[in-house]
Design a protein around this motif. Structure first.
Motif, PDB file in Angstrom:
ATOM      1  N   ILE A 191       0.849  -1.209   0.000  1.00 27.11           N
ATOM      2  CA  ILE A 191       0.000   0.000   0.000  1.00 27.11           C
ATOM      3  C   ILE A 191       0.871   1.240   0.000  1.00 27.11           C
ATOM      4  O   ILE A 191       0.534   2.270  -0.593  1.00 27.11           O
ATOM      5  N   PHE A 192       2.045   1.140   0.638  1.00 34.72           N
ATOM      6  CA  PHE A 192       3.019   2.225   0.629  1.00 34.72           C
ATOM      7  C   PHE A 192       3.475   2.480  -0.812  1.00 34.72           C
ATOM      8  O   PHE A 192       3.610   3.629  -1.246  1.00 34.72           O
ATOM      9  N   GLY A 193       3.691   1.391  -1.565  1.00 33.88           N
ATOM     10  CA  GLY A 193       4.104   1.508  -2.957  1.00 33.88           C
ATOM     11  C   GLY A 193       3.023   2.132  -3.832  1.00 33.88           C
ATOM     12  O   GLY A 193       3.319   2.911  -4.742  1.00 33.88           O
ATOM     13  N   ILE A 194       1.770   1.802  -3.559  1.00 35.68           N
ATOM     14  CA  ILE A 194       0.660   2.391  -4.328  1.00 35.68           C
ATOM     15  C   ILE A 194       0.616   3.900  -4.123  1.00 35.68           C
ATOM     16  O   ILE A 194       0.446   4.673  -5.075  1.00 35.68           O
ATOM     17  N   MET A 195       0.779   4.325  -2.873  1.00 36.03           N
ATOM     18  CA  MET A 195       0.790   5.763  -2.567  1.00 36.03           C
ATOM     19  C   MET A 195       1.929   6.458  -3.315  1.00 36.03           C
ATOM     20  O   MET A 195       1.741   7.513  -3.929  1.00 36.03           O
ATOM     21  N   HIS A 196       3.114   5.869  -3.265  1.00 38.16           N
ATOM     22  CA  HIS A 196       4.249   6.436  -3.991  1.00 38.16           C
ATOM     23  C   HIS A 196       3.981   6.458  -5.492  1.00 38.16           C
ATOM     24  O   HIS A 196       4.409   7.373  -6.196  1.00 38.16           O
ATOM     25  N   GLY A 197       3.273   5.431  -5.980  1.00 36.64           N
ATOM     26  CA  GLY A 197       2.976   5.351  -7.405  1.00 36.64           C
ATOM     27  C   GLY A 197       2.197   6.542  -7.913  1.00 36.64           C
ATOM     28  O   GLY A 197       2.467   7.062  -9.004  1.00 36.64           O
ATOM     29  N   PHE A 198       1.218   6.996  -7.132  1.00 37.23           N
ATOM     30  CA  PHE A 198       0.440   8.172  -7.529  1.00 37.23           C
ATOM     31  C   PHE A 198       1.327   9.411  -7.609  1.00 37.23           C
ATOM     32  O   PHE A 198       1.217  10.219  -8.536  1.00 37.23           O
TER      33      PHE A 198
ATOM     34  N   ILE B 225      -6.991  -3.044   5.420  1.00 37.05           N
ATOM     35  CA  ILE B 225      -5.877  -3.255   4.491  1.00 37.05           C
ATOM     36  C   ILE B 225      -4.894  -4.274   5.062  1.00 37.05           C
ATOM     37  O   ILE B 225      -4.366  -5.130   4.342  1.00 37.05           O
ATOM     38  N   ALA B 226      -4.639  -4.197   6.373  1.00 41.91           N
ATOM     39  CA  ALA B 226      -3.740  -5.161   7.020  1.00 41.91           C
ATOM     40  C   ALA B 226      -4.273  -6.586   6.867  1.00 41.91           C
ATOM     41  O   ALA B 226      -3.519  -7.521   6.584  1.00 41.91           O
ATOM     42  N   ASN B 227      -5.585  -6.748   7.042  1.00 39.43           N
ATOM     43  CA  ASN B 227      -6.199  -8.077   6.872  1.00 39.43           C
ATOM     44  C   ASN B 227      -6.065  -8.568   5.436  1.00 39.43           C
ATOM     45  O   ASN B 227      -5.695  -9.725   5.188  1.00 39.43           O
ATOM     46  N   ILE B 228      -6.358  -7.688   4.478  1.00 40.70           N
ATOM     47  CA  ILE B 228      -6.282  -8.054   3.062  1.00 40.70           C
ATOM     48  C   ILE B 228      -4.846  -8.406   2.674  1.00 40.70           C
ATOM     49  O   ILE B 228      -4.599  -9.298   1.865  1.00 40.70           O
ATOM     50  N   SER B 229      -3.878  -7.708   3.290  1.00 41.81           N
ATOM     51  CA  SER B 229      -2.464  -7.941   2.975  1.00 41.81           C
ATOM     52  C   SER B 229      -1.957  -9.282   3.485  1.00 41.81           C
ATOM     53  O   SER B 229      -0.863  -9.708   3.116  1.00 41.81           O
ATOM     54  N   GLY B 230      -2.735  -9.925   4.361  1.00 40.61           N
ATOM     55  CA  GLY B 230      -2.351 -11.245   4.843  1.00 40.61           C
ATOM     56  C   GLY B 230      -1.795 -11.270   6.254  1.00 40.61           C
ATOM     57  O   GLY B 230      -1.162 -12.255   6.652  1.00 40.61           O
ATOM     58  N   ALA B 231      -2.035 -10.193   7.030  1.00 41.29           N
ATOM     59  CA  ALA B 231      -1.531 -10.164   8.405  1.00 41.29           C
ATOM     60  C   ALA B 231      -2.230 -11.229   9.250  1.00 41.29           C
ATOM     61  O   ALA B 231      -3.445 -11.414   9.150  1.00 41.29           O
TER      62      ALA B 231
ATOM     63  N   LEU C 151      -0.098   6.680   6.022  1.00 44.17           N
ATOM     64  CA  LEU C 151      -1.204   7.203   5.205  1.00 44.17           C
ATOM     65  C   LEU C 151      -1.736   8.525   5.742  1.00 44.17           C
ATOM     66  O   LEU C 151      -2.272   9.339   4.991  1.00 44.17           O
ATOM     67  N   THR C 152      -1.572   8.755   7.032  1.00 44.71           N
ATOM     68  CA  THR C 152      -1.993  10.032   7.607  1.00 44.71           C
ATOM     69  C   THR C 152      -1.210  11.193   6.991  1.00 44.71           C
ATOM     70  O   THR C 152      -1.746  12.281   6.786  1.00 44.71           O
ATOM     71  N   LEU C 153       0.047  10.939   6.685  1.00 46.67           N
ATOM     72  CA  LEU C 153       0.889  11.987   6.086  1.00 46.67           C
ATOM     73  C   LEU C 153       1.053  11.793   4.579  1.00 46.67           C
ATOM     74  O   LEU C 153       2.003  12.298   3.979  1.00 46.67           O
ATOM     75  N   ALA C 154       0.106  11.083   3.971  1.00 42.11           N
ATOM     76  CA  ALA C 154       0.154  10.819   2.526  1.00 42.11           C
ATOM     77  C   ALA C 154       0.234  12.083   1.672  1.00 42.11           C
ATOM     78  O   ALA C 154       0.953  12.083   0.657  1.00 42.11           O
TER      79      ALA C 154
ATOM     80  N   LEU D 226       1.179  10.080 -19.473  1.00 40.86           N
ATOM     81  CA  LEU D 226       2.632  10.154 -19.616  1.00 40.86           C
ATOM     82  C   LEU D 226       3.353   9.524 -18.423  1.00 40.86           C
ATOM     83  O   LEU D 226       4.423   8.939 -18.566  1.00 40.86           O
ATOM     84  N   GLY D 227       2.761   9.656 -17.240  1.00 42.14           N
ATOM     85  CA  GLY D 227       3.389   9.105 -16.046  1.00 42.14           C
ATOM     86  C   GLY D 227       2.871   7.735 -15.660  1.00 42.14           C
ATOM     87  O   GLY D 227       3.236   7.208 -14.601  1.00 42.14           O
ATOM     88  N   SER D 228       2.033   7.158 -16.517  1.00 40.87           N
ATOM     89  CA  SER D 228       1.367   5.902 -16.167  1.00 40.87           C
ATOM     90  C   SER D 228       2.341   4.753 -15.948  1.00 40.87           C
ATOM     91  O   SER D 228       2.103   3.868 -15.125  1.00 40.87           O
ATOM     92  N   SER D 229       3.487   4.762 -16.664  1.00 41.80           N
ATOM     93  CA  SER D 229       4.434   3.660 -16.488  1.00 41.80           C
ATOM     94  C   SER D 229       5.019   3.662 -15.076  1.00 41.80           C
ATOM     95  O   SER D 229       5.223   2.602 -14.476  1.00 41.80           O
ATOM     96  N   ALA D 230       5.300   4.860 -14.538  1.00 42.47           N
ATOM     97  CA  ALA D 230       5.814   4.952 -13.162  1.00 42.47           C
ATOM     98  C   ALA D 230       4.777   4.441 -12.176  1.00 42.47           C
ATOM     99  O   ALA D 230       5.098   3.737 -11.211  1.00 42.47           O
ATOM    100  N   PHE D 231       3.515   4.801 -12.437  1.00 44.11           N
ATOM    101  CA  PHE D 231       2.427   4.348 -11.568  1.00 44.11           C
ATOM    102  C   PHE D 231       2.279   2.825 -11.632  1.00 44.11           C
ATOM    103  O   PHE D 231       2.195   2.152 -10.602  1.00 44.11           O
ATOM    104  N   VAL D 232       2.291   2.304 -12.847  1.00 45.08           N
ATOM    105  CA  VAL D 232       2.148   0.852 -13.022  1.00 45.08           C
ATOM    106  C   VAL D 232       3.318   0.117 -12.379  1.00 45.08           C
ATOM    107  O   VAL D 232       3.142  -0.947 -11.775  1.00 45.08           O
ATOM    108  N   ASN D 233       4.536   0.679 -12.487  1.00 44.41           N
ATOM    109  CA  ASN D 233       5.695   0.059 -11.851  1.00 44.41           C
ATOM    110  C   ASN D 233       5.485  -0.102 -10.355  1.00 44.41           C
ATOM    111  O   ASN D 233       5.774  -1.156  -9.771  1.00 44.41           O
ATOM    112  N   GLU D 234       4.969   0.956  -9.718  1.00 44.38           N
ATOM    113  CA  GLU D 234       4.755   0.898  -8.271  1.00 44.38           C
ATOM    114  C   GLU D 234       3.585  -0.013  -7.915  1.00 44.38           C
ATOM    115  O   GLU D 234       3.667  -0.820  -6.991  1.00 44.38           O
ATOM    116  N   ILE D 235       2.472   0.143  -8.660  1.00 38.56           N
ATOM    117  CA  ILE D 235       1.286  -0.672  -8.373  1.00 38.56           C
ATOM    118  C   ILE D 235       1.587  -2.144  -8.612  1.00 38.56           C
ATOM    119  O   ILE D 235       1.267  -3.009  -7.788  1.00 38.56           O
TER     120      ILE D 235
END
Length: 440
Positions: free
Chosen positions: A51-58, A111-117, A133-136, A231-240
């Protein structure tokens, strides 16, 4: 020619240093958490990374997409349109930041449950997620502004922003986790303050004579935002896709080896993050050079930057693999705080097999950046999707069934090699420039 090489070395080295600084604080997180919380702490951190990577992806999508269009427009002396792109990108970045903030307040446990915790990792995973995520908004705005400052002719300041935030994060990591005994919350808080510090450094750019950035509040235009995101979609897809792959790996590895397997993968994933950040530094450093050359229709400069960047990637891959081969035991011992022999055995095999994939991954990262920077978002997006999930997810499922953990590591190598062969087939700068020169 000599000036172009010097400019390449300057841009790439500064961005590699900046990205190394960012990856350094991720390693510090892993090290401090390993010492304070053991294998369950590393497993919880690993579960939080998607989820951290998804945030960075945006943030990367908006930053790289917006800054690419901004640089192309500036090279064509279209200052007014360039400022419009900058303003629209910042507004949209803020909107995404608020969205992640809301998700963090109400959805961290889910999200923690979905991630497999599991019961042992649920609480630290949800705490880490809620905090970052609070400081997203700061994470996303920082990623966005870094790209614009870099493309506005100030890569040195962008590098200092990344490194300053990262080094202070390491210091805060130690203070929060050990003297103050804040545990996982302390690690997450230190990480979350890093982009705030980096943004403070980046503000210096607005007081410099070379600054062309000027924010103008305006209504968001869907057409322009679509162009930036495309134009930035590849960076987003890389992170996602990286998050999807990590989730898939986590699920399969947990079914094979439990928390020990996750701890071993946590070591490999975090060390590989450092390596990938260096390749990303090459890609981000060359992006403004590619975009400017494309805007000016300078084929010889595009070819030169491409050769230099791919050559740098191969040299870096060789140095990294040899270093890993020689010092894998020492590297694993740093993060294997309980000196668990089973974790050490899995991580040793994983490093030697998995890291062979970087010979191909480095070329792929630089190449997808080239496609995006030269206004070929469809190809950039396609290869990012192939790298991120379309090839590797089926491979890891099949190979892990037959070869268990070794199959997991091999899936990365085969996936990156397959994408590299496809990229080599489609790479043709001469054809790209000839199309643009065609009348009508």
């Amino acid at each position: 020619m000599q000036r172009s090489v010097k400019l390449f070395l300057k841009c790439v080295s500064l961005n590699m240093l900046g990205m190394l600084g960012i990856s350094f604080y991720i390693l510090a997180d892993t090290f401090f958490i390993a010492q304070a919380l053991g294998p369950n702490g590393i497993a919880s951190l690993n579960l939080s990374i998607p989820i951290f990577g998804i945030m960075h992806g945006f943030g990367l999508m908006l930053g790289l997409g917006g800054a690419t269009r901004y640089k192309i427009l500036l090279s064509q002396n279209k200052q007014k349109q360039a400022i419009k792109v900058y303003s629209q990108t910042l507004l949209f970045a803020l909107a995404f930041g608020v969205m992640f903030f809301i998700v963090g307040q109400f959805g961290s446990g889910a999200i923690a449950n979905i991630s497999g915790a599991n019961p042992e990792t649920f609480e630290p995973t949800s705490i880490y997620l809620r905090t970052v995520l609070t400081l997203a908004p700061f994470f996303i705005l920082n990623n966005t502004l870094l790209s614009f400052v870099r493309n506005d002719g100030d890569p040195t300041l962008a590098m200092f922003g990344m490194i300053t935030g990262s080094l202070l994060n390491v210091l805060l990591d130690y203070i929060f986790i050990f003297p103050l005994e804040m545990g996982m919350f302390g690690a997450a808080l230190a990480t979350s303050l890093s982009p705030v510090i980096s943004l403070g450094v980046l503000m210096i750019h607005y007081f410099k004579p070379l600054n062309n950035l000027s924010f103008v509040f305006q209504k968001i235009e869907k057409r322009l935002v679509r162009d930036i995101m495309f134009l930035g979609s590849s960076a987003f897809v890389n992170e996602i896709s990286g998050s999807v792959v990590m989730f898939t790996f986590n699920t399969i590895i947990f079914s094979l080896e439990g928390n020990d397997g996750l701890a071993a993968y946590g070591i490999i994933a975090n060390v590989s993050f450092v390596v990938l950040s260096l390749f990303a530094g090459i890609a981000q450093g060359t992006q403004p050079l590619f975009s400017e050359s494309y805007g000016l229709k300078n084929l010889s400069q595009i070819k030169q930057v491409l050769v230099l960047s791919l050559g740098t990637s191969l040299i870096l891959s060789t140095v990294i693999y040899l270093s890993t081969y020689l010092y894998s035991d020492q590297l694993i011992a740093i993060f294997n705080s309980e000196q668990n022999p089973h974790i050490a055995e899995m991580a040793t095999t994983g490093l030697l097999v998995y890291f062979a994939g970087f010979f191909f991954a480095g070329i792929n990262i630089v190449s997808t950046s080239y496609f995006g920077a030269t206004n070929q978002p469809k190809r950039s997006l396609l290869f990012s999707m192939l790298r991120g999930g379309i090839i590797i997810v089926p491979l890891v499922i099949v190979l892990s069934h037959f070869y268990e953990m070794k199959g997991v590591w091999l899936s990365f190598v085969f996936a990156e090699m397959s994408v590299m062969l496809l990229i080599a087939w489609k790479m043709n700068p001469e054809k790209r420039i000839r199309k643009r020169k065609r009348p009508g």
